[in-house]
Design a protein around this motif. Structure first.
Motif, short mmCIF file in Angstrom:
data_model
loop_
_atom_site.label_atom_id
_atom_site.label_comp_id
_atom_site.label_asym_id
_atom_site.label_seq_id
_atom_site.Cartn_x
_atom_site.Cartn_y
_atom_site.Cartn_z
N PRO A 1 0.80 -1.22 0.00
CA PRO A 1 0.00 0.00 0.00
C PRO A 1 0.84 1.28 0.00
O PRO A 1 0.46 2.26 -0.64
CB PRO A 1 -0.82 -0.12 1.29
N SER A 2 1.96 1.27 0.72
CA SER A 2 2.81 2.46 0.78
C SER A 2 3.38 2.79 -0.59
O SER A 2 3.34 3.94 -1.04
CB SER A 2 3.94 2.25 1.79
N THR A 3 3.93 1.77 -1.26
CA THR A 3 4.51 1.98 -2.59
C THR A 3 3.43 2.36 -3.59
O THR A 3 3.62 3.29 -4.40
CB THR A 3 5.22 0.69 -3.06
N ILE A 4 2.30 1.67 -3.55
CA ILE A 4 1.21 1.96 -4.49
C ILE A 4 0.69 3.38 -4.28
O ILE A 4 0.46 4.11 -5.25
CB ILE A 4 0.07 0.94 -4.32
N GLY A 5 0.52 3.78 -3.03
CA GLY A 5 0.03 5.12 -2.73
C GLY A 5 0.96 6.19 -3.28
O GLY A 5 0.52 7.20 -3.84
N GLU B 1 -8.06 -3.79 3.20
CA GLU B 1 -7.92 -4.23 1.82
C GLU B 1 -6.56 -4.89 1.62
O GLU B 1 -5.57 -4.51 2.23
CB GLU B 1 -8.06 -3.05 0.85
N SER B 2 -6.53 -5.89 0.74
CA SER B 2 -5.28 -6.56 0.41
C SER B 2 -5.45 -7.22 -0.95
O SER B 2 -6.49 -7.09 -1.59
CB SER B 2 -4.92 -7.61 1.47
N GLY B 3 -4.43 -7.93 -1.40
CA GLY B 3 -4.53 -8.64 -2.67
C GLY B 3 -4.32 -7.77 -3.88
O GLY B 3 -4.83 -8.08 -4.97
N PHE B 4 -3.57 -6.67 -3.73
CA PHE B 4 -3.27 -5.83 -4.89
C PHE B 4 -2.40 -6.60 -5.89
O PHE B 4 -1.49 -7.33 -5.49
CB PHE B 4 -2.57 -4.55 -4.45
N GLN B 5 -2.68 -6.40 -7.16
CA GLN B 5 -2.00 -7.15 -8.21
C GLN B 5 -1.05 -6.25 -8.99
O GLN B 5 -1.38 -5.10 -9.29
CB GLN B 5 -3.02 -7.76 -9.16
N ALA B 6 0.11 -6.79 -9.31
CA ALA B 6 1.05 -6.05 -10.14
C ALA B 6 0.54 -6.00 -11.58
O ALA B 6 -0.26 -6.83 -12.00
CB ALA B 6 2.42 -6.72 -10.08
N GLY B 7 1.01 -5.03 -12.32
CA GLY B 7 0.62 -4.95 -13.72
C GLY B 7 0.54 -3.52 -14.21
O GLY B 7 0.83 -2.57 -13.47
N ILE C 1 18.87 3.46 1.81
CA ILE C 1 18.42 3.70 3.19
C ILE C 1 17.48 4.89 3.24
O ILE C 1 16.48 4.90 3.97
CB ILE C 1 19.63 3.92 4.12
N ASP C 2 17.76 5.91 2.41
CA ASP C 2 16.90 7.09 2.37
C ASP C 2 15.53 6.79 1.76
O ASP C 2 14.54 7.44 2.08
CB ASP C 2 17.57 8.19 1.54
N ARG C 3 15.47 5.77 0.89
CA ARG C 3 14.24 5.49 0.15
C ARG C 3 13.39 4.37 0.74
O ARG C 3 12.18 4.34 0.54
CB ARG C 3 14.59 5.15 -1.30
N TYR C 4 14.01 3.45 1.47
CA TYR C 4 13.29 2.29 2.01
C TYR C 4 13.21 2.37 3.53
O TYR C 4 14.23 2.41 4.21
CB TYR C 4 13.97 0.99 1.59
N ASP C 5 11.98 2.35 4.05
CA ASP C 5 11.78 2.44 5.50
C ASP C 5 12.42 1.28 6.24
O ASP C 5 12.84 1.43 7.39
CB ASP C 5 10.28 2.45 5.82
N LEU D 1 14.04 -5.62 -3.49
CA LEU D 1 13.85 -4.88 -2.25
C LEU D 1 12.38 -4.49 -2.07
O LEU D 1 11.87 -4.46 -0.94
CB LEU D 1 14.73 -3.62 -2.23
N ASN D 2 11.71 -4.18 -3.19
CA ASN D 2 10.29 -3.81 -3.11
C ASN D 2 9.45 -4.92 -2.50
O ASN D 2 8.49 -4.66 -1.75
CB ASN D 2 9.75 -3.49 -4.51
N ARG D 3 9.81 -6.17 -2.81
CA ARG D 3 9.06 -7.30 -2.26
C ARG D 3 9.20 -7.35 -0.73
O ARG D 3 8.22 -7.56 -0.01
CB ARG D 3 9.57 -8.61 -2.86
N THR D 4 10.42 -7.18 -0.26
CA THR D 4 10.65 -7.22 1.19
C THR D 4 10.00 -6.01 1.86
O THR D 4 9.44 -6.12 2.96
CB THR D 4 12.15 -7.26 1.52
N GLN D 5 10.08 -4.84 1.21
CA GLN D 5 9.44 -3.64 1.76
C GLN D 5 7.94 -3.84 1.89
O GLN D 5 7.32 -3.37 2.85
CB GLN D 5 9.74 -2.44 0.87
N ALA D 6 7.34 -4.55 0.93
CA ALA D 6 5.90 -4.81 0.97
C ALA D 6 5.54 -5.64 2.20
O ALA D 6 4.52 -5.38 2.86
CB ALA D 6 5.46 -5.52 -0.31
#
Length: 389
Positions: free
Chosen positions: A74-78, A102-108, A178-182, A223-228
């Protein structure tokens, strides 16, 4: 004080009554001001959130093509939706998603519109991904070391292992991450860390439309996967007594030790039992990682290897992860089973045996250790045959 200086009682009473009235007026005015200010803030906040949920431009809607990367939370999508002008505020989007559960957002790749409400956007992003013919696909298995992951990437792209390692070890690049990923902190830059991004490159299948994407593109997709996952479990991370870096270290141990999901949570319970009693974790995969060799059996000499990763020599959680854990192991690191055991022995066939005392553990180890010697010899024989070819 003389009698002439004393005020009559009725004057004193009237004066006190007057002072009391003034105090009451001051209190009343203060309360009214605070209530009005609170009402203004509440109304302003309500109107802001209400407007944030509405379409950005309902009268003259504009179609915008948006790509949601695999593993986006949600953070990345937002953030993506805000940057594309589809929502007013990424933070409101993230909290609204959490509020709606809400959950289950799909890539694409989606064709969205500025005339869509936030509910419309959420519904669209849950419909599914647009099918794409990918030019590059590869899979990173769970529990692999970062150097193994780098080798897999190199084997599937035109990038060499040295080129990839140069990127993932570059301090300037790491600081930018580090600046971009919480989820990333200065913990990954500790002096004795072997690989700063160890544990953070999520094991999964990766698909790219570009036949040879940039190294940074590949790394950041992982990294996006782990951040999610971090975003999805942020409340549990925040309430844990350990940092996310430490939880990933525990998860990586769990990943290396367990084959079955139920054992991940039990082994997590054993590790927590040891940590809570100041007992060393004493797990063999940390020794193998410290030495830098994939060992199936550790010798007494191996256990003496001096490294902050070696949990036989040093108390507490290792300085960093020793592999890239999957989601189940990450969750297990935050949700240990309530188990009495302090010891476990993982057999070659995947069975894990739990014991409460060192004597019981020794008996189990003596009974089944030979399996690992046989397995290691079999692996060595296979490697010899491969070399002879």
């Amino acid at each position: 004080m003389s009698e002439s200086n004393k005020k009559p009682k009725n004057e004193l009473f009237e004066e006190r009554v007057s002072q009391a009235k003034i105090v009451r007026r001051v209190v009343l005015v203060t309360v009214l001001v605070l209530l009005i200010a609170g009402a203004i803030v509440a109304i302003s906040g309500f109107n802001y959130i209400k407007s944030a949920l509405e379409p950005m431009n309902e009268e003259n809607p504009e179609k915008i093509e948006v790509t949601i990367p695999i593993g986006s939370g949600p953070s990345t999508i937002g953030t993506i939706l805000e940057e594309e002008g589809l929502v007013q505020n990424a933070t409101v989007f993230r909290y609204y998603v959490r509020y709606k559960n809400e959950s289950g957002f799909q890539a694409g790749t989606y064709e969205l519109s500025t005339g869509m409400t936030m509910d419309d956007l959420i519904a669209e992003l849950k419909e599914g991904t647009v099918m794409v013919d990918y030019a590059l696909s590869f899979t990173i298995p769970e529990g692999r070391w970062l150097v193994d992951t780098v080798e897999i990437i190199a084997n599937n792209t035109d990038h060499s292992t040295d080129e990839i390692l140069e990127v993932v070890e570059n301090e300037e690049y790491l600081n930018s991450l580090i600046d971009r990923y919480d989820m990333l902190t200065d913990e990954i830059l500790q002096e004795d860390i072997k690989q700063p991004l160890e544990g953070y490159l999520f094991p999964a299948r990766y698909d790219f439309t570009d036949e040879n994407p940039e190294i940074e593109t590949i790394i950041e997709e992982m990294l996006n996967r782990t951040q999610a996952i971090y975003d999805n479990y942020i409340e549990e991370v925040n309430t844990s007594e350990y940092t996310f870096h430490e939880l990933l270290a525990l998860a990586s141990i769990i990943e290396r030790e367990a084959q079955q999901s139920e054992d991940r949570y039990k082994i997590s319970g054993v590790l927590y039992n040891r940590l809570e009693t100041n007992m060393r974790l004493q797990v063999d995969p940390t020794v193998a990682y410290a030495i830098g060799e994939h060992l199936y059996i550790t010798t007494l000499a191996d256990l003496e290897y001096d490294s902050p990763y070696n949990t036989y020599r040093y108390e507490g959680i290792p300085i960093g992860p020793i592999a890239n854990p999957g989601q189940d192991s990450i969750i297990a690191s935050m949700r240990p089973d309530d188990i009495e055991a302090f010891y476990f022995f993982a057999r070659v066939n995947g069975q894990v045996l739990y014991t409460n005392t060192f004597q019981e553990h020794t008996e189990v180890a003596n009974k089944y250790r030979q399996e690992w010697y046989d397995f290691q010899n079999g692996q060595n024989d296979e490697e010899s045959e491969d070399d002879s070819e």
